[in-house]
Design a protein around this motif. Structure first.
Motif, short mmCIF file in Angstrom:
data_model
loop_
_atom_site.label_atom_id
_atom_site.label_comp_id
_atom_site.label_asym_id
_atom_site.label_seq_id
_atom_site.Cartn_x
_atom_site.Cartn_y
_atom_site.Cartn_z
N LEU A 249 0.85 -1.19 0.00
CA LEU A 249 0.00 0.00 0.00
C LEU A 249 0.89 1.23 0.00
O LEU A 249 1.95 1.24 0.61
N PRO A 250 0.46 2.31 -0.69
CA PRO A 250 1.25 3.53 -0.61
C PRO A 250 1.19 4.08 0.82
O PRO A 250 0.14 4.03 1.46
N GLN B 262 3.28 8.38 7.58
CA GLN B 262 4.03 7.12 7.57
C GLN B 262 5.35 7.27 6.83
O GLN B 262 6.39 6.78 7.27
N VAL C 221 1.01 5.64 17.89
CA VAL C 221 -0.25 5.35 18.56
C VAL C 221 -0.92 4.14 17.90
O VAL C 221 -0.57 3.77 16.77
N THR C 222 -1.89 3.52 18.60
CA THR C 222 -2.57 2.36 18.03
C THR C 222 -3.22 2.75 16.70
O THR C 222 -3.75 3.85 16.57
N SER C 223 -3.14 1.85 15.72
CA SER C 223 -3.70 2.08 14.39
C SER C 223 -3.02 3.20 13.60
O SER C 223 -3.62 3.78 12.72
N SER C 224 -1.78 3.50 13.94
CA SER C 224 -1.10 4.52 13.15
C SER C 224 -0.48 3.91 11.90
O SER C 224 0.03 4.62 11.04
N GLY C 225 -0.55 2.60 11.77
CA GLY C 225 -0.03 1.95 10.56
C GLY C 225 1.43 1.57 10.68
O GLY C 225 2.18 1.68 9.71
N LYS C 226 1.83 1.11 11.85
CA LYS C 226 3.22 0.70 12.04
C LYS C 226 3.57 -0.51 11.17
O LYS C 226 4.66 -0.57 10.60
N THR C 227 2.62 -1.45 11.06
CA THR C 227 2.89 -2.67 10.29
C THR C 227 3.29 -2.33 8.85
O THR C 227 4.19 -2.94 8.28
N GLU C 228 2.60 -1.36 8.27
CA GLU C 228 2.90 -0.97 6.89
C GLU C 228 4.34 -0.44 6.77
O GLU C 228 5.02 -0.67 5.78
N TYR D 244 -3.92 6.06 11.18
CA TYR D 244 -4.00 6.01 9.74
C TYR D 244 -5.40 6.42 9.30
O TYR D 244 -6.40 6.04 9.90
N ASP E 136 -6.89 -5.78 15.19
CA ASP E 136 -7.35 -4.63 14.46
C ASP E 136 -8.75 -4.94 13.93
O ASP E 136 -8.92 -5.73 13.01
N ARG F 120 -13.53 3.07 10.97
CA ARG F 120 -13.00 3.91 9.90
C ARG F 120 -13.41 5.38 10.00
O ARG F 120 -12.61 6.28 10.00
P1 ADP Z 1 -0.67 -0.26 14.20
O1 ADP Z 1 0.18 -1.48 14.02
O2 ADP Z 1 0.12 1.01 14.26
O3 ADP Z 1 -1.66 -0.36 15.33
P2 ADP Z 1 -1.82 -1.03 11.68
O4 ADP Z 1 -0.56 -1.23 10.94
O5 ADP Z 1 -2.55 -2.22 12.18
O6 ADP Z 1 -1.55 -0.05 12.90
O7 ADP Z 1 -2.78 -0.14 10.77
C1 ADP Z 1 -4.08 0.21 11.16
C2 ADP Z 1 -5.04 0.07 9.99
O8 ADP Z 1 -4.74 1.00 8.95
C3 ADP Z 1 -4.97 -1.30 9.36
O9 ADP Z 1 -6.29 -1.72 9.07
C4 ADP Z 1 -4.18 -1.08 8.09
O10 ADP Z 1 -4.54 -1.99 7.08
C5 ADP Z 1 -4.51 0.36 7.71
N1 ADP Z 1 -3.39 1.00 7.01
C6 ADP Z 1 -2.21 1.35 7.57
N2 ADP Z 1 -1.40 1.94 6.66
C7 ADP Z 1 -2.07 1.96 5.48
C8 ADP Z 1 -1.76 2.45 4.15
N3 ADP Z 1 -0.60 3.03 3.88
N4 ADP Z 1 -2.73 2.31 3.21
C9 ADP Z 1 -3.91 1.72 3.50
N5 ADP Z 1 -4.24 1.23 4.72
C10 ADP Z 1 -3.36 1.35 5.71
#
Ligand code: ADP
Ligand code: ZN
Ligand code: ZN
Length: 820
Positions: free
Chosen positions: A282-283, A288, A310-317, A468, A638, A679
């Motif tokens: 994902l972009p 991020q 913070v939670t749901s900030s998109g760390k995994t990405e 995110y 999540d 969302r």
């Molecule tokens: P964290 O690990 O920081 O709690 P996540 O990585 O689980 O957060 O991301 C939270 C949500 O946002 C997930 O559902 C993820 O798929 C979505 N998300 C994160 N980054 C992106 C991105 N660059 N594009 C689209 N969706 C994203």
């Protein structure tokens, strides 16, 4: 030589002349030890070093490997671990190697049920198999006696490789992803001529022929060949194939060994898009991307970087980007996750992206699989990415470039029992340093230690403040339970605001999470007449009533007890119960909301294979409405549709006698609260407490990590706790209370004499007897000015002095360094 024994460091053996050429550091050897029992050891160094211990030097009995099974960096980390965590090097070896790689005389072996390829066995192998027939398992020692004249270790190893035997300790119930093994024909036979030739060559082996014929039919191989599109092949499950072709697994194994078919994990294969096809990334959002860039620049100056997002900030990405970059540079990545999170969404997402480049490691996987992954990591084509729990830190890595420690604050990174009592997060930093690799620690709620390290410039620091998609952080409302109780307004464990929110959520098809950090039905049971409380026979702890099996459970040793018909103290007939465990909370939800579909997530509901995943999947797919659970509900999940999170009783978290109590409570509540929200709508958290005006509750509500951190840090400084002082606990255990008391007392006395201050105890821990053993603790606060090696040497010699007293010799003493 390192031996899997809980004493000492390394041992010296003589190398017989015929092995001198081929022996290498990191290889396994079999040596006699103790009562001439055989052990598998690892060569730590080889050379002409003279041994000065004065013991007779025995000879190596057998060289197992011609190539090392453990790399030099790994051995260095083992040594560091034994030193730092004050345990035997053999303890580290035991923790590091899968069972099948460290056979000893005591190792218990048994047959694998569905093995039947007896044709391939040698005479000595058949002899060993005979001794194990009838489902019995035997130790290596017993086998050795039963099969005279046979090199049992060697034969057992070769039988394990042929899939005939396994180490029998590994048959524990395991956390496994749902999966099914599928079979396919290897691509080079997807050609008419090649396929015909293949069948021609199989004429002489009718069982193999039959199996291939069935496979070709089930998979529609002809169609695929005709249309020149391998993707038109149908999926074929291994079990179905074997059943319909009516042949044994050994036939399949034979075809696999000849490179005609391959087996694969269906779900993983599908998610991975088969042979390594890569799903688009994902972009990154602007925030991020900025964090990604900053991490790279922090790594210019620091080996370790903390990503505080913070939670749901998109760390995994962000992790995914970093992993891809490392792999492209030809380096390997180790991704550590807390135990329970391994089977969830994160792993699936990574699997979809990295497919065949990725391996998964869990200490509860069957031993054979762990050995296989281990060997792959030592081979010429190791996985580029390994995702695993704590113990994955031991896997051999050849070109390690990055270690990611996700949810770095998690206590499950620390091993409690047995030794080595290591913290995988801290070991990761050491391992990375040995490899010249970088480390990324990620979390929404950093541990005090890690955050402190960023403030003294030891670690780099990157902050990600926005969720995110600009999703709002949840709104947290504090409910004063004390006041409501006084006004008789609590409905069982629920306050009116929580009930109102739950009602609204359920009516509009949204979901609810209820967090109660106690499993079972009722935590307290008591006699109505005399106040007698049932306690465990083996531990000094009161029992919890479980409704599932109508028994009293001990949460320390796991034993269960029948409910006494009458009170053993006064003979009365009425036992009553208090408090709410998750079972009772679920019962109350069902009473109040009969239409709601509920599920429970705690240790009791997740014991069986994959049940954790099933509960999570059902909730994510909206098949359940209310999820009730212990802290398990806060881990790395999540969800999209959670409107309300109820924290039923914050007070149990706030009243633990532990210097980390507030830090933990903050982490736990912030993580649970982070599950709320969707969302495009803000989530809601109801936090029930009797201490509505406490500072920590205010910090949770405000999401004020810095406020919590600074308050805690002041206390830690004032009372000489980490990160300012290092803590070492010395534990003493024994069945005889007098022995424990005297041992602990003498230890504390001598420690005071040697270290001056900083000694606390001996203390009776909150649960002072577990499984019939009495427990005492002496704590030592170590000033950073004291050289660590000296502290350890002093402690070892004090313990030596105490254990030298004959009446205390049987006391068990061990160290816990950096306890959690
Ligand atoms: P964290 O690990 O920081 O709690 P996540 O990585 O689980 O957060 O991301 C939270 C949500 O946002 C997930 O559902 C993820 O798929 C979505 N998300 C994160 N980054 C992106 C991105 N660059 N594009 C689209 N969706 C994203
Ligand atoms: Zn009574
Ligand atoms: Zn018990």
């Amino acid at each position: 030589m390192i031996l899997p024994v809980p004493v000492g460091r390394s041992f010296t053996y003589a190398v017989p002349p015929q092995m001198a050429e081929s022996i290498k550091v990191g290889s396994r050897v079999v040596v006699p030890f103790g009562n001439n029992k055989l052990h598998t050891g690892i060569v730590l160094s080889a050379g002409d070093s003279a041994d000065s211990s004065g013991y007779e030097i025995k000879e190596i009995a057998e060289l197992v490997d011609t190539e090392p099974v453990v790399g030099g960096h790994e051995l260095r980390m083992w040594e560091w671990m034994a030193d730092y965590y004050m345990c035997a090097l053999g303890d580290v070896m035991k923790a590091a190697l899968p069972g099948g790689m460290k056979l000893t005389s005591e190792t218990s072996i048994r047959l694998i049920d569905d093995f039947d390829d007896f044709d391939s066995l040698t005479k000595s192998e058949m002899t060993v198999m005979d001794k194990l027939s009838g489902g019995r398992h035997k130790t290596m020692e017993e086998l050795h006696k039963a099969a005279k004249g046979i090199n049992v270790m060697r034969v057992v190893r070769s039988l394990m490789q042929k899939g005939a035997l396994e180490v029998s300790e590994t048959m524990v119930e395991t956390f496994r992803a749902k999966k099914e093994v599928h079979v396919r024909i290897v691509p080079k036979y997807l050609d008419e001529t090649a396929l015909n030739e293949l069948f021609e060559s199989l004429q002489k082996t009718p069982r193999r022929y039959a199996l291939m014929l069935k496979l070709a039919e089930l998979a529609s191989v002809e169609t695929a060949i005709k249309m020149r599109n391998p993707q038109l092949m149908e999926e074929v499950s291994r079990n179905r194939l074997l059943k319909e072709a009516n042949v044994s697994a050994a036939v399949l194994a034979g075809l696999k060994a000849k490179g005609i078919v391959e087996t694969y994990d269906y779900e993983i294969g599908r998610l991975g898009g088969n042979a390594g096809s890569v799903v688009d990334q994902l972009p990154l959002s602007e925030a991020q991307q900025a964090a990604f860039d900053k991490i790279s620049s922090e790594w210019q100056r620091h080996n370790v970087c903390l990503l505080h997002g913070v939670t749901s900030s998109g760390k995994t990405e962000i992790y995914i980007r970093l992993i891809r970059k490392m792999i492209n540079e030809g380096r390997q990545v180790l991704y550590l996750l807390p135990e329970i999170a391994l089977t969830t969404q994160i792993t699936q997402r990574l699997q979809r992206i990295f497919g065949d480049e990725m391996g998964v490691y869990h200490s509860k996987f069957p031993d054979a699989e762990r050995v296989e992954l281990w060997q792959k990591q030592m081979s010429a084509r190791p996985f580029s990415l390994v995702v695993g729990v704590r113990s994955a830190i031991f896997l051999p890595m050849q070109r390690l470039g990055l270690v990611i420690v996700d949810e770095e604050h998690e206590t499950s990174y620390k091993q409690q029992d047995p030794a080595p009592r290591y913290n995988a997060r801290d070991a990761a930093v050491v391992l990375a340093q040995l490899h010249g690799a970088k480390v990324l620690l990620g979390t929404a709620t950093p541990s005090i230690e890690s955050f402190y390290n960023t403030t003294i410039q030891k670690y780099g620091y990157v902050r990600l403040d926005k969720r995110y998609g600009d999703m709002l952080l949840p709104n947290i409302e504090v409910v004063d339970v004390q006041d409501l109780l006084r006004r008789k307004m609590m409905q069982q464990p629920f306050s009116p605001p929580l009930l109102a929110e739950m009602k609204q959520a359920l009516e509009s098809g949204e979901q609810v999470i209820l967090f109660q950090n106690r499993r079972g039905y009722a935590p307290v049971v008591e006699c109505n007449a005399c106040g007698w409380v049932p306690t465990c026979e083996y531990c000094d702890v009161s029992l919890t009533y479980h409704n599932d099996d109508h028994k009293l459970h001990c949460h320390y040793c796991g034993n269960t007890f029948l409910i006494p018909e009458k009170c053993p103290n006064c003979g009365g007939y009425h036992l009553r119960s208090f408090g709410f465990g998750t079972e009772k909370v679920e019962e109350e939800v069902r009473k109040l909301f009969p239409k709601a579909r509920t599920a429970r997530l705690d240790l009791d509901t997740t014991r069986s294979r994959s049940s954790y995943r099933n509960i999570i999947d059902a909730f994510s797919e909206g098949k359940t409405d209310v999820l009730i659970g212990t802290q398990m509900v806060s881990k790395g999940l999540d969800f999209d549709n959670v409107r309300v999170v109820g924290i039923l009783d914050a007070d149990t978290m706030l009243s633990r006698p532990d210097f980390r109590c507030n830090e933990r409570a903050f982490q736990m509540m912030s993580q649970v609260a982070g599950r709320a929200g969707r969302r495009n709508r803000q989530g809601y958290v109801i936090l029930q407490t009797r201490r509505a005006d406490s500072q920590l509750i205010a910090q949770v509500v405000e999401g004020d990590y810095m406020g919590m951190y600074q308050a805690q840090l002041r206390e830690r400084q004032q009372f000489f706790y980490p990160p300012f002082y290092r803590l070492i606990y010395v534990w003493v255990k024994h069945r005889d209370e007098a022995v424990v008391n005297e041992t602990a007392y003498l230890l504390a006395q001598q420690m005071l004499r040697v270290f001056g201050g900083g000694v606390l105890g001996p203390d009776k821990p909150a649960v002072a007897r577990i499984q019939m053993k009495h427990i005492r603790k002496v704590a030592l606060k170590v000033s950073p000015a004291m050289p660590a090696a000296e502290v350890r040497a002093n402690l070892y010699s004090i313990v030596g002095n105490v254990l030298a007293l004959p009446r205390l010799r049987s006391a068990m003493i061990y160290f816990d360094v950096d306890p959690q």
